[in-house]
Design a protein around this motif. Structure first.
Motif, PDB file in Angstrom:
ATOM      1  N   ALA A 372       0.997  -2.821  -3.925  1.00 17.82           N
ATOM      2  CA  ALA A 372       1.504  -4.196  -3.991  1.00 17.82           C
ATOM      3  C   ALA A 372       0.387  -5.227  -3.903  1.00 17.82           C
ATOM      4  O   ALA A 372       0.651  -6.430  -3.904  1.00 17.82           O
ATOM      5  N   GLY A 373      -0.863  -4.746  -3.817  1.00 18.01           N
ATOM      6  CA  GLY A 373      -2.006  -5.662  -3.825  1.00 18.01           C
ATOM      7  C   GLY A 373      -2.480  -6.130  -2.465  1.00 18.01           C
ATOM      8  O   GLY A 373      -3.328  -7.025  -2.377  1.00 18.01           O
ATOM      9  N   HIS A 374      -1.974  -5.545  -1.398  1.00 13.32           N
ATOM     10  CA  HIS A 374      -2.415  -5.946  -0.057  1.00 13.32           C
ATOM     11  C   HIS A 374      -3.782  -5.353   0.278  1.00 13.32           C
ATOM     12  O   HIS A 374      -4.116  -4.238  -0.149  1.00 13.32           O
ATOM     13  N   ASN A 375      -4.546  -6.093   1.033  1.00  9.57           N
ATOM     14  CA  ASN A 375      -5.782  -5.589   1.623  1.00  9.57           C
ATOM     15  C   ASN A 375      -5.370  -4.866   2.899  1.00  9.57           C
ATOM     16  O   ASN A 375      -5.172  -5.474   3.936  1.00  9.57           O
ATOM     17  N   VAL A 376      -5.201  -3.551   2.810  1.00 14.35           N
ATOM     18  CA  VAL A 376      -4.516  -2.789   3.847  1.00 14.35           C
ATOM     19  C   VAL A 376      -5.438  -2.418   5.004  1.00 14.35           C
ATOM     20  O   VAL A 376      -6.569  -1.981   4.809  1.00 14.35           O
TER      21      VAL A 376
END
Length: 471
Positions: A372-376
């Motif tokens: 989803a494009g998060h910087n995890v």
């Protein structure tokens, strides 16, 4: 009830008295509607009668037996533990009777009419309800369809005396000496592991490369290790091909790669998913309710079908076939009918497997968050160094928090370990309320508890853990 062709008027017809249906019926009645709920089987549906509740009763009994058998680990000297499976089944049936009776009482207390029978739509505003004795006709303003699902039966494995669905596996009169389970999802693992604890030799055949495919691999691996320790044979990457049943046993043929294998057992349990109950005499196609090619009813964010005053909830709609999802949707549908601005939001639907150890997840997985494009950012903390887990002799597992590194928001969690099913609720609430890692870390958790592992996982993600060395 009145027999004849004259239609009886009601506000809301609810089809199905399972978790979604009875919750919808009660909530609708609370909001002032005249409600009729119809079910062709028993109040409480699959969950209370032949699903969630009876399976957990048997699983709890298996845990008790295992605990007694290992009491010496705590320095407790006991004699040899024995299982009276008839009494175990009585225990299970007693819980089912109490809960279904409770639901029936709640329906009555809320002045919900109940009809034990089936429904057939006449048109989009009228339906015939019928059983062997009567067949009254009702005119309704709104309808909520909550007919649930049933186990998928494969042509190569027809259900019978030796080839069982989950329903049959919960009703055996004795503990089988051996059992083959096709399907390593949560139902297959729960029931297979339950029987293994009672002494059954269990073989699990799973088509994918890991059991419990709905959970991350590091979660399922903890359960797989426990299964192996209990003597359960788990065969992954396998395809079940057929079964030959006699009156005493069943021989299952499966392949792994190009190699064909056979295994013989007292029973075969087939758990390969569930099918929505949208076929039969209900007549959804007759009135124009749109369904998918899988038989699922198409709904909008307010659970409305293609006919605006007809709603659908639970297993017959898209998404996980979970009782708590159906209950949630039932409340939404009843409130929409009453004119309230309710709508579904599936951001936070927890999933639980009552394996040993338990597995639970909510929100986004690590891969989903990255996709989803998060910087995890991950915070992971083991049960093994938690004092309460040690005192309970239950040190397998971990809590894994998934968060956004840029703003600290908690996006999801996966837990494997004792009481994971209860621990996940804190994180679900946190996600719903937009909590950050810091919010969890600054919340005082009682000591010594398993809940502290959530706090410790948050501190790991923040980079200042107290109970482990920061890497």
């Amino acid at each position: 009830m009145v027999v004849g062709d004259a239609s009886l008027d009601i506000d809301t017809l609810v089809i199905g008295a399972g978790p979604g249906g009875y919750v919808a019926a009660i909530r609708a009645a609370q909001l002032g509607q005249n409600v009729l709920v119809v079910d062709k089987e028993n109040v409480g549906g699959v969950c209370l009668n032949v699903g969630c509740i009876p399976s957990k009763a048997l699983i709890s009994a298996a845990h008790q037996y295992e605990s007694v058998s290992h009491a010496s680990d705590f320095g407790i000297e006991v004699g040899e533990a024995k299982v009276n499976f008839g009494k175990v089944q009585e225990f299970k049936n007693g819980i089912v009777k109490k809960l279904t009776g409770g639901v029936a009482s709640l329906l009555k207390a809320n002045k919900v009419q109940y009809f034990n029978g089936e429904v057939m739509f006449i048109n989009e505003n009228e339906a015939r309800v019928f059983n062997d004795q009567e067949a009254p006709r009702y005119r309704f303003k709104n309808c909520i369809i909550a007919t649930g699902s049933r186990p998928i039966e494969l042509k190569a494995f027809p259900f019978g005396e030796r080839i069982l669905s989950s329903t049959g596996a919960l009703s055996l009169s004795e503990i089988p000496k051996s059992l083959v389970v096709i399907g390593g999802g949560y139902i297959g693992i729960e029931l297979g592991q339950m029987y293994a604890k009672f002494g059954t030799k269990v073989t699990v055949i799973e088509g994918s490369d890991t059991i419990l495919p709905g959970f991350d691999k590091d979660v399922s691996q903890v359960v797989a290790k426990k299964l192996k320790g209990a003597g359960v044979d788990v065969v992954t990457g396998a395809q079940a091909k057929g079964a030959d049943a006699t009156d005493k046993e069943v021989t299952v043929t499966y392949t792994v790669g190009d190699k064909e294998e056979k295994v013989v057992a007292d029973y075969l349990l087939v758990t390969v998913g569930r099918r929505p109950n949208t076929d039969g005499e209900l007549g959804l196609d007759l009135i124009g309710v749109k369904t998918t090619d899988r038989g699922l009813v198409e709904i909008d964010e307010q659970c409305r079908t293609s006919i605006p005053h007809i709603f659908a909830i639970g297993d017959i709609t898209a998404g996980p076939a979970l009782a708590h999802k159906a209950m949630y949707e039932g409340r939404v549908a009843a409130e929409v009918i009453a004119g309230q601005p309710s709508a579904v939001d599936y951001k936070c639907v927890p999933a639980v497997c009552f394996s040993d150890p338990e597995c639970a997840s909510v929100g986004l997985s690590e891969n989903e968050a990255k996709g989803a494009g998060h910087n995890v950012k991950i915070g992971k903390f083991p049960f093994a160094i938690n004092g309460r887990a040690m005192s309970l002799n239950a040190t397998e597992g971990f809590v894994k928090l998934i968060s956004d590194a840029d703003n600290g928001l908690v996006l999801g969690a996966q837990i494997v370990g004792l009481e994971a099913s209860n621990m996940i609720a804190e994180i679900a609430l946190g996600i719903e309320m937009g909590a950050t890692l810091e919010d969890i870390a600054l919340t005082i958790h009682a000591h010594p508890t398993l809940g502290e592992i959530v706090l410790d996982a948050a501190e790991v993600a923040l980079g200042h853990p107290i109970h482990t060395v920061s890497k």
